[in-house]
Motif scaffolding. Structure first.
Motif, short mmCIF file in Angstrom:
data_model
loop_
_atom_site.label_atom_id
_atom_site.label_comp_id
_atom_site.label_asym_id
_atom_site.label_seq_id
_atom_site.Cartn_x
_atom_site.Cartn_y
_atom_site.Cartn_z
N PRO A 153 0.75 -1.39 0.20
CA PRO A 153 -0.19 0.52 0.27
C PRO A 153 1.03 1.38 -0.05
CG PRO A 153 -0.46 -1.37 1.35
CD PRO A 153 0.72 -2.21 1.14
N ARG A 154 0.51 2.87 -0.01
CA ARG A 154 0.99 3.91 -0.21
C ARG A 154 1.75 3.51 0.92
NH1 ARG A 154 -1.33 8.22 1.31
NH2 ARG A 154 -3.08 7.45 1.45
N PRO A 155 2.87 4.39 1.39
CA PRO A 155 3.74 3.96 2.69
C PRO A 155 2.19 5.09 3.39
CG PRO A 155 4.84 4.84 0.33
CD PRO A 155 3.81 5.10 0.43
N ALA A 156 2.83 4.59 4.89
CA ALA A 156 1.78 5.27 5.93
C ALA A 156 3.07 6.11 6.44
CB ALA A 156 1.25 3.70 7.13
#
Lengths: 86, 167
Positions: B159-162
């Motif tokens: 996923p998109r980096p948190a």
């Protein structure tokens, strides 16, 4: 597949625990905690139980297939019932 | 200054500690495909010369082995596949690794199968067939693709980096 909602961010904020601290405590990468909070990743039962044990709450207080009530709504309801802080 | 101190100083001056410093893995959404395209381009340029030492061969050689090196870098900087002493792979990273390698294994097996079928045309004179050095380069090519495909697939599984201010 059902969405799995969680309140990890709420519990973390309430206890003043950083992602890294929680990640270290349950043995995952801190990015994984971020993905969990955003709902981008569904944890294994083992990880979910470790997180619940870390916060000392039953697992169903942290994870649910239905969206959790917002904190504001919970407080409002508790206040209306005379249970909350005055 | 003791010898270990001198060696530490040497590493700091040359910034060699960059190699072992903990880095946040990156998701390469399209770069692995560009490198695969470069591998194919380089290979075709080399193969079409038939082993003759001509400029096209050297250009192809540079493109091909440059892409081979790039594949190793993308693998090292992309999604984590290898545990380190201080950072073992967690359950999510292991899941991403398993899915990326399983999918790329199927794709590679299909490509190799097609190659085997193509080899049955060896009696057809008008078609291209690899010579000794073509096989040699092809081995490196398959090796590079087998590192690029998992990197590419894992990049899309991540996923998109948190990120937030506290971490």
């Amino acid at each position: 597949m059902d969405n799995l909602y969680n309140r990890i961010a709420v519990f973390r904020a309430e206890r003043g625990v950083s992602r890294r601290e929680l990640a270290d405590a349950v043995g995952v990468n801190n990015q994984t905690i971020g993905y969990l909070e955003r709902g981008d990743y569904k944890p294994s039962l083992e990880l979910a139980m470790k997180i619940a044990a870390y916060f000392g709450v039953p697992i169903e207080l942290l994870f649910s297939f239905r969206p959790f009530e917002s904190v504001a709504d919970t407080l409002r309801r508790a206040h209306a019932a005379g249970e909350g802080p005055q | 200054m003791t010898l270990p101190e001198k060696m530490d100083r040497f590493v700091q001056v040359l910034h060699l500690d960059w190699i072992v410093r903990e880095k946040q893995p990156r998701a390469f959404r399209w770069a692995p495909l560009l490198v695969i395209a470069a591998l194919v381009t380089g290979y075709v340029l080399m193969a079409r010369t038939g082993g003759a030492v001509v400029p096209d061969f050297f250009i192809g050689w540079l493109v091909f082995y440059g892409a081979f090196l790039a594949a190793a870098f993308l693998r090292a900087l992309g999604p984590r596949f290898t545990a380190t002493v201080h950072r073992p792979l967690d359950e999510r990273e292991l899941m991403v690794k398993a899915r990326a390698h399983a999918t790329s294994g199927v794709v590679l097996a299909m490509a190799v199968s097609l190659g085997c079928f193509y080899m049955t045309t060896s009696a057809v004179p008008s078609l291209w067939h690899p010579q000794v050095m073509d096989w040699f380069h092809l081995g490196f090519g398959v090796q590079a693709v087998s590192t690029l495909l998992p990197t590419w697939i894992a990049s899309w599984l991540e996923p998109r980096p948190a990120r937030d201010l506290e971490d």
